[in-house]
Design a protein around this motif. Structure first.
Motif: not given
Length: 118
Positions: A18, A33, A36, A39-42
């Motif tokens: 990433h 921001t 966030q 951090t990944a959605d999962d």
């Protein structure tokens, strides 16, 4: 007092790293921001490189975000690396000792080239 601005562009390499490129200021108004984006959605991201090339300011809020992201990456046997860290940010990292914890690279290319060595 005006609110700080932070622009974040991101992509994931073919190897699953990433990559975040920051531009602007990392402070208490932009730390959420930044957090966030790390951090990944999962859940936590295992391998991340943050390119600081266009960051003009960072305060302790940014330090807190980096510590949390580094801890999350290490918890899943990953890593967090910083590239193109400008002198004022580098000085802050040194003052708090984070430059001994998170690997710093002069360029994004070098931070990504080391991905298989870790």
């Amino acid at each position: 007092m005006s609110q700080a601005h932070l622009t974040i562009t991101q992509h994931t390499t073919a190897d699953g790293v990433h990559v975040l490129t920051l531009a602007g200021e990392v402070d208490y108004t932009t730390a959420g921001t930044f957090r966030q984006a790390l951090t990944a959605d999962d859940g936590p991201v295992r391998y991340t490189v943050v390119d600081y090339r266009d960051v003009t300011f960072m305060d302790s809020s940014g330090i807190n975000v980096l510590v949390a992201a580094d801890n999350a990456a290490r918890a899943c046997d990953g890593w967090l690396r910083l590239a193109h860290t400008p002198t004022p940010v580098l000085q802050l990292l040194h003052i708090v000792g984070l430059d001994d914890v998170i690997e710093l690279y002069p360029t994004l290319h070098q931070a990504l080239a080391e991905e298989t060595a870790a």
